[in-house]
Scaffold this motif. Sequence first.
Motif, PDB file in Angstrom:
ATOM      1  N   TYR A   1      12.009  -6.137  -9.444  1.00  0.00           N
ATOM      2  CA  TYR A   1      10.593  -6.331  -9.477  1.00  0.00           C
ATOM      3  C   TYR A   1       9.984  -5.389 -10.349  1.00  0.00           C
ATOM      4  O   TYR A   1      10.583  -4.344 -10.772  1.00  0.00           O
ATOM      5  N   GLU A   2       8.801  -5.679 -11.126  1.00  0.00           N
ATOM      6  CA  GLU A   2       8.061  -4.540 -11.652  1.00  0.00           C
ATOM      7  C   GLU A   2       6.931  -4.138 -10.968  1.00  0.00           C
ATOM      8  O   GLU A   2       6.504  -4.767 -10.190  1.00  0.00           O
ATOM      9  N   VAL A   3       6.902  -2.868 -11.090  1.00  0.00           N
ATOM     10  CA  VAL A   3       5.635  -2.106 -10.332  1.00  0.00           C
ATOM     11  C   VAL A   3       4.602  -1.988 -11.156  1.00  0.00           C
ATOM     12  O   VAL A   3       4.587  -1.464 -12.299  1.00  0.00           O
ATOM     13  N   VAL A   4       3.464  -2.295 -10.651  1.00  0.00           N
ATOM     14  CA  VAL A   4       2.280  -2.310 -11.123  1.00  0.00           C
ATOM     15  C   VAL A   4       1.241  -1.283 -10.148  1.00  0.00           C
ATOM     16  O   VAL A   4       1.167  -1.865  -9.103  1.00  0.00           O
TER      17      VAL A   4
ATOM     18  N   ALA B   1       9.410   2.338  -2.237  1.00  0.00           N
ATOM     19  CA  ALA B   1       8.643   1.158  -2.999  1.00  0.00           C
ATOM     20  C   ALA B   1       9.641   1.020  -4.470  1.00  0.00           C
ATOM     21  O   ALA B   1       9.744   0.019  -4.938  1.00  0.00           O
ATOM     22  N   TYR B   2       9.455   2.117  -5.094  1.00  0.00           N
ATOM     23  CA  TYR B   2       9.903   1.986  -6.489  1.00  0.00           C
ATOM     24  C   TYR B   2      11.414   1.648  -6.436  1.00  0.00           C
ATOM     25  O   TYR B   2      12.023   1.002  -7.308  1.00  0.00           O
ATOM     26  N   GLN B   3      12.148   2.389  -5.627  1.00  0.00           N
ATOM     27  CA  GLN B   3      13.807   1.948  -5.358  1.00  0.00           C
ATOM     28  C   GLN B   3      13.850   0.657  -5.318  1.00  0.00           C
ATOM     29  O   GLN B   3      14.759  -0.034  -5.710  1.00  0.00           O
TER      30      GLN B   3
ATOM     31  N   ALA C   1       0.765  -1.082   0.035  1.00  0.00           N
ATOM     32  CA  ALA C   1       0.120   0.099  -0.223  1.00  0.00           C
ATOM     33  C   ALA C   1       0.913   0.976   0.034  1.00  0.00           C
ATOM     34  O   ALA C   1       2.060   1.357   0.540  1.00  0.00           O
ATOM     35  N   SER C   2       0.558   2.254  -0.566  1.00  0.00           N
ATOM     36  CA  SER C   2       1.116   3.506  -0.479  1.00  0.00           C
ATOM     37  C   SER C   2       0.258   4.625  -0.865  1.00  0.00           C
ATOM     38  O   SER C   2      -0.794   4.474  -1.511  1.00  0.00           O
TER      39      SER C   2
END
Length: 123
Positions: free
Chosen positions: A85-88, A76-78, A65-66
């Motif tokens: 990991y891919e961010v969705v 989280a992105y870093q 969650a963010s």
Amino acid sequence: MKMPFSTFISPWHNDDYDSYVIGKVKGNEGEEHVIGVESQGDPYSNQKAWIEKCIAADCEVIVAASRTYGQTVRDAYQLAHDNGYEVVEVTTHFHVGGPKLPNGVDLRDVFAENMVSLIMRCI
């Protein structure tokens, strides 16, 4: 969120405010996948440390969650970038009057069902 965890590696925290879990989920073929879920997306939470625990547990999918901006998003992105990991990005269902629609549908339940479906598609 009611996930079909077959095994808990690190169970839910004792309170509902800072919930997190790492566990195994059976895929469509019966194979087990390690999944991490946390809802500590507020500033000054333990989100970064918990995502690091998920990475250390080799989670295939991590739900984090963010807010839409700020340090939790950057962290989280870093972490995703540094660990392959891919961010969705997804959003919750929102209704100004609260979590329920006039017909009694709880949007939190709808979002949780959608998140479970997304996780199962990712694995």
